[in-house]
Design a protein around this motif. Structure first.
Motif, PDB file in Angstrom:
ATOM      1  N   THR A  54     -27.554  87.270  21.979  1.00 15.10           N
ATOM      2  CA  THR A  54     -28.854  86.856  21.454  1.00 15.10           C
ATOM      3  C   THR A  54     -28.894  87.072  19.948  1.00 15.10           C
ATOM      4  O   THR A  54     -28.576  88.155  19.456  1.00 15.10           O
ATOM      5  N   LEU A  55     -29.275  86.017  19.213  1.00 13.46           N
ATOM      6  CA  LEU A  55     -29.421  86.080  17.765  1.00 13.46           C
ATOM      7  C   LEU A  55     -30.869  85.816  17.385  1.00 13.46           C
ATOM      8  O   LEU A  55     -31.516  84.924  17.947  1.00 13.46           O
ATOM      9  N   ARG A  56     -31.389  86.590  16.436  1.00 15.15           N
ATOM     10  CA  ARG A  56     -32.689  86.302  15.837  1.00 15.15           C
ATOM     11  C   ARG A  56     -32.405  85.739  14.452  1.00 15.15           C
ATOM     12  O   ARG A  56     -31.948  86.454  13.561  1.00 15.15           O
ATOM     13  N   LEU A  57     -32.665  84.445  14.273  1.00  9.97           N
ATOM     14  CA  LEU A  57     -32.196  83.712  13.099  1.00  9.97           C
ATOM     15  C   LEU A  57     -33.336  83.159  12.252  1.00  9.97           C
ATOM     16  O   LEU A  57     -34.368  82.735  12.771  1.00  9.97           O
ATOM     17  N   SER A  58     -33.105  83.154  10.947  1.00 14.67           N
ATOM     18  CA  SER A  58     -33.985  82.437  10.012  1.00 14.67           C
ATOM     19  C   SER A  58     -33.088  81.643   9.073  1.00 14.67           C
ATOM     20  O   SER A  58     -32.241  82.223   8.375  1.00 14.67           O
ATOM     21  N   HIS A  59     -33.250  80.331   9.079  1.00 15.22           N
ATOM     22  CA  HIS A  59     -32.467  79.472   8.188  1.00 15.22           C
ATOM     23  C   HIS A  59     -33.115  78.092   8.147  1.00 15.22           C
ATOM     24  O   HIS A  59     -33.382  77.500   9.194  1.00 15.22           O
ATOM     25  N   PRO A  60     -33.384  77.554   6.943  1.00 13.91           N
ATOM     26  CA  PRO A  60     -34.057  76.260   6.851  1.00 13.91           C
ATOM     27  C   PRO A  60     -33.154  75.079   7.199  1.00 13.91           C
ATOM     28  O   PRO A  60     -33.648  73.978   7.421  1.00 13.91           O
ATOM     29  N   SER A  61     -31.837  75.301   7.234  1.00 15.87           N
ATOM     30  CA  SER A  61     -30.904  74.205   7.496  1.00 15.87           C
ATOM     31  C   SER A  61     -29.815  74.668   8.468  1.00 15.87           C
ATOM     32  O   SER A  61     -28.677  74.941   8.061  1.00 15.87           O
ATOM     33  N   PRO A  62     -30.127  74.761   9.762  1.00 14.08           N
ATOM     34  CA  PRO A  62     -29.173  75.299  10.741  1.00 14.08           C
ATOM     35  C   PRO A  62     -27.839  74.575  10.791  1.00 14.08           C
ATOM     36  O   PRO A  62     -26.827  75.171  11.166  1.00 14.08           O
ATOM     37  N   GLN A  63     -27.803  73.292  10.443  1.00 10.72           N
ATOM     38  CA  GLN A  63     -26.549  72.549  10.508  1.00 10.72           C
ATOM     39  C   GLN A  63     -25.484  73.124   9.576  1.00 10.72           C
ATOM     40  O   GLN A  63     -24.294  72.843   9.739  1.00 10.72           O
ATOM     41  N   VAL A  95     -35.418  83.097  18.112  1.00  8.53           N
ATOM     42  CA  VAL A  95     -34.503  83.813  19.013  1.00  8.53           C
ATOM     43  C   VAL A  95     -33.736  82.805  19.856  1.00  8.53           C
ATOM     44  O   VAL A  95     -34.321  82.022  20.613  1.00  8.53           O
ATOM     45  N   LEU A  96     -32.410  82.832  19.726  1.00 10.72           N
ATOM     46  CA  LEU A  96     -31.520  81.978  20.504  1.00 10.72           C
ATOM     47  C   LEU A  96     -30.599  82.866  21.335  1.00 10.72           C
ATOM     48  O   LEU A  96     -29.968  83.781  20.800  1.00 10.72           O
ATOM     49  N   THR A  97     -30.515  82.594  22.616  1.00 10.30           N
ATOM     50  CA  THR A  97     -29.593  83.316  23.491  1.00 10.30           C
ATOM     51  C   THR A  97     -28.487  82.364  23.928  1.00 10.30           C
ATOM     52  O   THR A  97     -28.759  81.266  24.415  1.00 10.30           O
ATOM     53  N   PHE A  98     -27.243  82.806  23.736  1.00 13.20           N
ATOM     54  CA  PHE A  98     -26.088  81.999  24.101  1.00 13.20           C
ATOM     55  C   PHE A  98     -25.530  82.517  25.427  1.00 13.20           C
ATOM     56  O   PHE A  98     -25.191  83.691  25.554  1.00 13.20           O
ATOM     57  N   ASP A  99     -25.449  81.618  26.402  1.00  6.86           N
ATOM     58  CA  ASP A  99     -25.120  81.995  27.766  1.00  6.86           C
ATOM     59  C   ASP A  99     -24.421  80.797  28.420  1.00  6.86           C
ATOM     60  O   ASP A  99     -24.938  79.675  28.378  1.00  6.86           O
ATOM     61  N   ASP A 100     -23.258  81.023  28.999  1.00  3.95           N
ATOM     62  CA  ASP A 100     -22.545  79.935  29.664  1.00  3.95           C
ATOM     63  C   ASP A 100     -23.382  79.272  30.748  1.00  3.95           C
ATOM     64  O   ASP A 100     -23.161  78.107  31.083  1.00  3.95           O
ATOM     65  N   CYS A 101     -24.327  80.006  31.315  1.00  2.49           N
ATOM     66  CA  CYS A 101     -25.141  79.487  32.405  1.00  2.49           C
ATOM     67  C   CYS A 101     -26.481  78.936  31.942  1.00  2.49           C
ATOM     68  O   CYS A 101     -27.362  78.666  32.766  1.00  2.49           O
ATOM     69  N   ALA A 102     -26.646  78.770  30.651  1.00  4.81           N
ATOM     70  CA  ALA A 102     -27.885  78.180  30.131  1.00  4.81           C
ATOM     71  C   ALA A 102     -27.957  76.713  30.541  1.00  4.81           C
ATOM     72  O   ALA A 102     -26.926  76.068  30.779  1.00  4.81           O
ATOM     73  N   PRO A 103     -29.158  76.147  30.608  1.00  5.62           N
ATOM     74  CA  PRO A 103     -29.300  74.774  31.115  1.00  5.62           C
ATOM     75  C   PRO A 103     -28.910  73.688  30.124  1.00  5.62           C
ATOM     76  O   PRO A 103     -28.849  72.521  30.493  1.00  5.62           O
ATOM     77  N   ARG A 104     -28.626  74.027  28.878  1.00  9.26           N
ATOM     78  CA  ARG A 104     -28.389  72.982  27.873  1.00  9.26           C
ATOM     79  C   ARG A 104     -27.528  73.511  26.736  1.00  9.26           C
ATOM     80  O   ARG A 104     -27.372  74.716  26.566  1.00  9.26           O
ATOM     81  N   THR A 105     -26.986  72.571  25.963  1.00  6.05           N
ATOM     82  CA  THR A 105     -26.281  72.916  24.736  1.00  6.05           C
ATOM     83  C   THR A 105     -27.230  72.699  23.560  1.00  6.05           C
ATOM     84  O   THR A 105     -28.291  72.088  23.697  1.00  6.05           O
ATOM     85  N   LEU A 106     -26.833  73.205  22.404  1.00  7.01           N
ATOM     86  CA  LEU A 106     -27.591  72.937  21.188  1.00  7.01           C
ATOM     87  C   LEU A 106     -27.351  71.489  20.758  1.00  7.01           C
ATOM     88  O   LEU A 106     -26.243  70.963  20.913  1.00  7.01           O
ATOM     89  N   GLN A 107     -28.371  70.854  20.210  1.00 10.53           N
ATOM     90  CA  GLN A 107     -28.262  69.470  19.777  1.00 10.53           C
ATOM     91  C   GLN A 107     -28.584  69.369  18.296  1.00 10.53           C
ATOM     92  O   GLN A 107     -28.928  70.350  17.633  1.00 10.53           O
ATOM     93  N   TYR A 108     -28.450  68.169  17.746  1.00 10.69           N
ATOM     94  CA  TYR A 108     -28.928  67.914  16.392  1.00 10.69           C
ATOM     95  C   TYR A 108     -30.451  67.803  16.416  1.00 10.69           C
ATOM     96  O   TYR A 108     -31.050  67.532  17.452  1.00 10.69           O
ATOM     97  N   GLY A 109     -31.082  68.021  15.269  1.00 11.29           N
ATOM     98  CA  GLY A 109     -32.530  67.932  15.200  1.00 11.29           C
ATOM     99  C   GLY A 109     -33.179  69.284  15.403  1.00 11.29           C
ATOM    100  O   GLY A 109     -32.531  70.325  15.345  1.00 11.29           O
TER     101      GLY A 109
END
Length: 213
Positions: A54-63, A95-109
């Motif tokens: 789990t990451l708690r992130l702040s960034h105006p341009s995640p890409q 807050v983003l949690t990275f988990d192999d069993c999560a229902p989706r991947t990260l997308q653009y946008g």
């Protein structure tokens, strides 16, 4: 309605949570500070059978971000790269949690807070030394069936000279079993299927009741 009880091995599952609350500063371009951010894991009994980050992130341009997790074993997983938005709809204490069993991947946008599978939408994103070089895995199951004890390292880099940000904190949730199931150490195979609903993030199928109201 049938009820399937956990096996003796499953019943011995233990949960461990470790957190680094020190901020990691991400500059407009280049490696974050500190590089890496570290998390000491100790006293864990048994072997990892499921792990999430789990990451708690702040960034105006995640890409712009590339983030890699390095285990004490030397195995490395790219948590995210070239995901999220450009200059609009960034992350603010998200807050983003990275988990192999999560229902989706990260997308653009625009990407809201939630659980996601590790995602690399680009190619050739090699982080600078002392981060590991070469091809990174995209599955946290790579860490299965090893002892999680030791120093874990989180490498973050901004690869575009536009905006700065920070990882406010990060943590790992580790589920262990006393001994491996029927898969070999280092096989990269999660012992529990991620194809069925897993609502609490422990890598196992859950039973649930849905009420429309």
């Amino acid at each position: 309605l049938g009820l399937c009880l956990a096996t003796d091995a499953q019943a011995q599952t233990a949960k461990w949570v470790f957190t680094n609350s020190a901020p990691t500063v991400i500059p407009e371009v280049g490696p974050a500070f500190p590089y890496p951010s570290t998390l000491a894991v100790s006293g864990v009994t048994g072997m990892t059978y499921h792990l999430s980050v789990t990451l708690r992130l702040s960034h105006p341009s995640p890409q712009d971000l590339d983030i890699v997790l390095l285990a004490p074993s030397g195995l490395a997983v790219m948590l995210l790269s070239d995901t999220g938005s450009g200059a609009v709809g960034g992350w603010s204490d998200t807050v983003l949690t990275f988990d192999d069993c999560a229902p989706r991947t990260l997308q653009y946008g625009v990407v809201p807070a939630g659980r996601y599978r590790p995602t690399n939408n680009g190619a050739g994103d090699a982080l600078g030394s002392p981060a590991p070089s070469g091809t990174y895995s995209h599955a946290l199951a790579e860490f299965n069936w090893r002892s999680p004890n030791g120093t874990w390292q989180l490498f973050a880099m901004d690869d575009l000279n536009v905006n700065a940000g920070a990882i406010e904190s990060w943590s790992m949730t580790i589920f262990t079993q006393p001994k491996p199931w029927s898969v070999a150490p280092g096989s990269g195979i999660n012992p529990a299927s991620c194809m069925a609903p897993d609502y609490d993030g422990d890598g196992r199928t859950d039973v649930a009741v849905y009420r429309p109201q």
